[in-house]
Enzyme design. Sequence first.
Site, short mmCIF file in Angstrom:
data_model
loop_
_atom_site.label_atom_id
_atom_site.label_comp_id
_atom_site.label_asym_id
_atom_site.label_seq_id
_atom_site.Cartn_x
_atom_site.Cartn_y
_atom_site.Cartn_z
N LYS A 158 0.83 -1.21 0.00
CA LYS A 158 0.00 0.00 0.00
C LYS A 158 0.86 1.26 0.00
O LYS A 158 1.84 1.34 0.74
CB LYS A 158 -0.91 0.01 1.24
CG LYS A 158 -1.88 -1.17 1.28
CD LYS A 158 -2.67 -1.23 2.59
CE LYS A 158 -3.91 -0.38 2.56
NZ LYS A 158 -4.78 -0.64 3.76
N GLY A 165 -8.94 4.57 -2.93
CA GLY A 165 -8.86 3.20 -3.43
C GLY A 165 -7.68 2.95 -4.37
O GLY A 165 -7.51 1.87 -4.91
N GLU A 200 0.78 -4.93 4.36
CA GLU A 200 -0.28 -5.29 5.29
C GLU A 200 -0.82 -6.66 4.92
O GLU A 200 -0.98 -6.95 3.73
CB GLU A 200 -1.43 -4.27 5.15
CG GLU A 200 -1.94 -3.69 6.42
CD GLU A 200 -2.95 -2.60 6.17
OE1 GLU A 200 -2.73 -1.48 6.65
OE2 GLU A 200 -3.96 -2.85 5.49
N GLU A 274 -10.93 4.46 9.94
CA GLU A 274 -11.40 3.31 9.17
C GLU A 274 -10.80 2.03 9.73
O GLU A 274 -9.61 1.98 10.07
CB GLU A 274 -11.02 3.47 7.69
CG GLU A 274 -11.68 4.67 7.04
CD GLU A 274 -11.57 4.69 5.53
OE1 GLU A 274 -12.44 5.27 4.87
OE2 GLU A 274 -10.58 4.13 4.98
N ASN A 290 -9.03 9.30 7.77
CA ASN A 290 -9.24 10.40 6.83
C ASN A 290 -9.45 11.66 7.64
O ASN A 290 -10.39 11.76 8.43
CB ASN A 290 -10.44 10.12 5.93
CG ASN A 290 -10.19 8.97 4.95
OD1 ASN A 290 -11.09 8.21 4.63
ND2 ASN A 290 -8.96 8.81 4.50
N ARG A 292 -10.57 14.58 7.23
CA ARG A 292 -11.41 15.49 6.45
C ARG A 292 -12.85 15.01 6.53
O ARG A 292 -13.12 13.99 7.13
CB ARG A 292 -10.97 15.43 4.97
CG ARG A 292 -10.98 13.97 4.48
CD ARG A 292 -10.82 13.86 2.98
NE ARG A 292 -10.52 12.50 2.55
CZ ARG A 292 -11.41 11.56 2.27
NH1 ARG A 292 -12.69 11.80 2.41
NH2 ARG A 292 -11.03 10.37 1.85
N VAL A 295 -17.16 11.47 1.98
CA VAL A 295 -18.28 11.44 1.04
C VAL A 295 -19.57 10.98 1.74
O VAL A 295 -20.64 11.57 1.56
CB VAL A 295 -17.94 10.49 -0.14
CG1 VAL A 295 -19.13 10.35 -1.08
CG2 VAL A 295 -16.70 10.97 -0.90
N ARG A 338 -24.20 5.66 -3.89
CA ARG A 338 -23.44 6.59 -4.73
C ARG A 338 -23.82 6.32 -6.17
O ARG A 338 -23.54 5.24 -6.70
CB ARG A 338 -21.93 6.38 -4.56
CG ARG A 338 -21.41 6.70 -3.17
CD ARG A 338 -19.90 6.84 -3.20
NE ARG A 338 -19.33 6.79 -1.88
CZ ARG A 338 -18.05 7.09 -1.61
NH1 ARG A 338 -17.23 7.45 -2.59
NH2 ARG A 338 -17.59 7.02 -0.38
P1 ADP Z 1 -14.43 8.71 1.43
O1 ADP Z 1 -13.30 8.15 2.23
O2 ADP Z 1 -14.87 10.06 1.81
O3 ADP Z 1 -15.48 7.73 1.15
P2 ADP Z 1 -13.14 8.37 -1.06
O4 ADP Z 1 -12.05 7.47 -0.61
O5 ADP Z 1 -14.20 7.90 -1.95
O6 ADP Z 1 -13.78 9.11 0.14
O7 ADP Z 1 -12.45 9.65 -1.66
C1 ADP Z 1 -13.14 10.85 -1.82
C2 ADP Z 1 -12.61 11.55 -3.02
O8 ADP Z 1 -11.28 11.92 -2.80
C3 ADP Z 1 -12.60 10.70 -4.26
O9 ADP Z 1 -12.85 11.57 -5.33
C4 ADP Z 1 -11.18 10.18 -4.31
O10 ADP Z 1 -10.81 9.89 -5.63
C5 ADP Z 1 -10.42 11.33 -3.74
N1 ADP Z 1 -9.21 10.98 -2.97
C6 ADP Z 1 -9.15 10.61 -1.69
N2 ADP Z 1 -7.88 10.46 -1.28
C7 ADP Z 1 -7.11 10.74 -2.32
C8 ADP Z 1 -5.68 10.80 -2.54
N3 ADP Z 1 -4.80 10.53 -1.58
N4 ADP Z 1 -5.25 11.12 -3.76
C9 ADP Z 1 -6.13 11.40 -4.74
N5 ADP Z 1 -7.46 11.40 -4.59
C10 ADP Z 1 -7.96 11.08 -3.42
P1 ADP Z 2 -7.73 4.29 0.71
O1 ADP Z 2 -6.74 5.19 1.39
O2 ADP Z 2 -7.54 4.19 -0.74
O3 ADP Z 2 -9.11 4.56 1.15
P2 ADP Z 2 -7.71 2.00 2.52
O4 ADP Z 2 -6.45 1.61 3.22
O5 ADP Z 2 -8.74 2.71 3.31
O6 ADP Z 2 -7.33 2.84 1.24
O7 ADP Z 2 -8.34 0.72 1.86
C1 ADP Z 2 -9.37 0.82 0.91
C2 ADP Z 2 -10.10 -0.51 0.85
O8 ADP Z 2 -9.20 -1.56 0.45
C3 ADP Z 2 -10.67 -0.99 2.16
O9 ADP Z 2 -11.93 -0.43 2.43
C4 ADP Z 2 -10.74 -2.49 1.94
O10 ADP Z 2 -11.84 -2.85 1.15
C5 ADP Z 2 -9.48 -2.74 1.15
N1 ADP Z 2 -8.36 -3.07 2.05
C6 ADP Z 2 -7.48 -2.21 2.59
N2 ADP Z 2 -6.60 -2.85 3.38
C7 ADP Z 2 -6.93 -4.14 3.37
C8 ADP Z 2 -6.40 -5.33 3.98
N3 ADP Z 2 -5.33 -5.29 4.76
N4 ADP Z 2 -7.02 -6.51 3.71
C9 ADP Z 2 -8.09 -6.57 2.90
N5 ADP Z 2 -8.63 -5.50 2.29
C10 ADP Z 2 -8.06 -4.30 2.51
MG MG Z 3 -9.87 4.44 3.06
#
Ligand code: ADP
Ligand code: ADP
Ligand code: MG
Length: 460
Positions: A158, A165, A200, A274, A290, A292, A295, A338
């Site tokens: 990661k 995502g 992870e 989270e 997060n 902030r 969504v 969404r």
């Molecule tokens: P939430 O955690 O609020 O559900 P999302 O993970 O869906 O939000 O992200 C909210 C918005 O911010 C999306 O448009 C996503 O593409 C953008 N986003 C979040 N984190 C990043 C990042 N580190 N770099 C680029 N875009 C990001």
């Molecule tokens: P982002 O910063 O893009 O939101 P997250 O670390 O919150 O990334 O992870 C986004 C999603 O990816 C999680 O909601 C989960 O579905 C999946 N994920 C993240 N970490 C793990 C893990 N260690 N094992 C399985 N799924 C994971």
């Molecule tokens: Mg996340």
Amino acid sequence: MIHRLLIANRGEIALRIVRAARELGMYSIVAHSEADSDSLAVQQADESICIGPAQATKSYLNVEAVLNAARQSRADAVHPGYGFLSENADFARAVKAAGMVFVGPDAAIIERMGDKSRARQTALEAGVPVVPGSPSAIRDLEEALAVAEAIGYPLLVKAAAGGGGRGIRIAEDAEALVKQLPMAQTEARTAFGDDRVYLERFISRARHIEVQILGDGERAVHFFERECSLQRRRQKVFEECPSPALDEATRDALHRSAVALAEHVGYFGAGTLEYLYDDLTGEFFFIEMNTRIQVEHPITEAVTGVDLVREMLRLARGEGLRFAQRDIQCRGWALELRINAEDTERDFFPSPGQVQRLVWPTGPGVRIDSALYEGYRMPPFYDSLVAKLIVWDECRDSALRRACRALDEFKLEGFATTAALHRRLLEDSEVRRGEVDTSFLERWLEGQTIPTPSEKEMVS
Ligand code: ADP
Ligand code: ADP
Ligand code: MG
């Protein structure tokens, strides 16, 4: 006091912030790109200012352009919304240095919690369990292989600066890790300007459950949990509040861990912790914070009756935290769907276009957060969210039925959306029972054909 608020974002969240600002008697100024001059947020705001071309790196991600706009419009505060500059510590610092209030935590807290690898260390310090993984960012392949041996495969590589995502890769075994590591680092550098990655353990049947908090720098309170397990490509698609998976003891422990972690770092403002929750063992693990507004915040607003964006602004203008934990109650059940401009027939390819006809669902328990209007042409440069349908009802079953009713009222002509997918999903027996995990939706999609709106109308 905050009199003039600059909103450094676009779409539905910019409009959401305009609304909260107006209710608090603040003057709102939307900073927008050339592609967004006809947006609903711009129309509804008291004032607007163009910050550059459509391309986000030249407008919404351009720190200097946003700061200039804030100075020029004599703003005394900046709300960053979500995405874009919302978790950029340099931006938060620059706003403060320019003598304005950043609506969010201090730059130092963003650095500590917004960096996903550092946040894991901080969680451990606060006694919050994390997914087994590397103690910090990985230095080289040798270290990666040693750590991987200890945590076991499959695992995730990661990006420490990842989000939305993106920046997550799976490695099934050591051979895959050898290949994935340099690719993940290169990708992280290009996408986030930071090549640090961490490892992870991959938890295969997890639920995504998160806790909403507000903090005043010392004390924090939680606003219960949201479950966001229905995801596609690690992006949330459907969320609910509360989670149908937790018993009271686990729910309580989860909330307490989130408050402890927020207080450990002296968190200020609105934030979300989270977690992944393992149904089988009842364990939960922190994955990221997060720093902030998120969504899916409206479902928490629906069950608690608290306007979170307004509270962020109140905290920012120095009113302090107006709640004790016992003041915050969770009533009924809320869902968020969404709706994206994506063509489910073409592998969810973005399908922005012009809105030809639009009928919003309304009536009891229905809320729409969207910046669409009839005649609006969606610019193709940004993400594909077109509307959030939020429903509230007394219990989960009736909320699900209300969501079906609302979707049936919804009409959008002009481009393809994911609305029909949601309608199908709401009828699935496992979704109805709440028996889902983060890979449920992708498995489900493999076995489905989603009707296009015209087909659906022919059937009904
Ligand atoms: P939430 O955690 O609020 O559900 P999302 O993970 O869906 O939000 O992200 C909210 C918005 O911010 C999306 O448009 C996503 O593409 C953008 N986003 C979040 N984190 C990043 C990042 N580190 N770099 C680029 N875009 C990001
Ligand atoms: P982002 O910063 O893009 O939101 P997250 O670390 O919150 O990334 O992870 C986004 C999603 O990816 C999680 O909601 C989960 O579905 C999946 N994920 C993240 N970490 C793990 C893990 N260690 N094992 C399985 N799924 C994971
Ligand atoms: Mg996340």
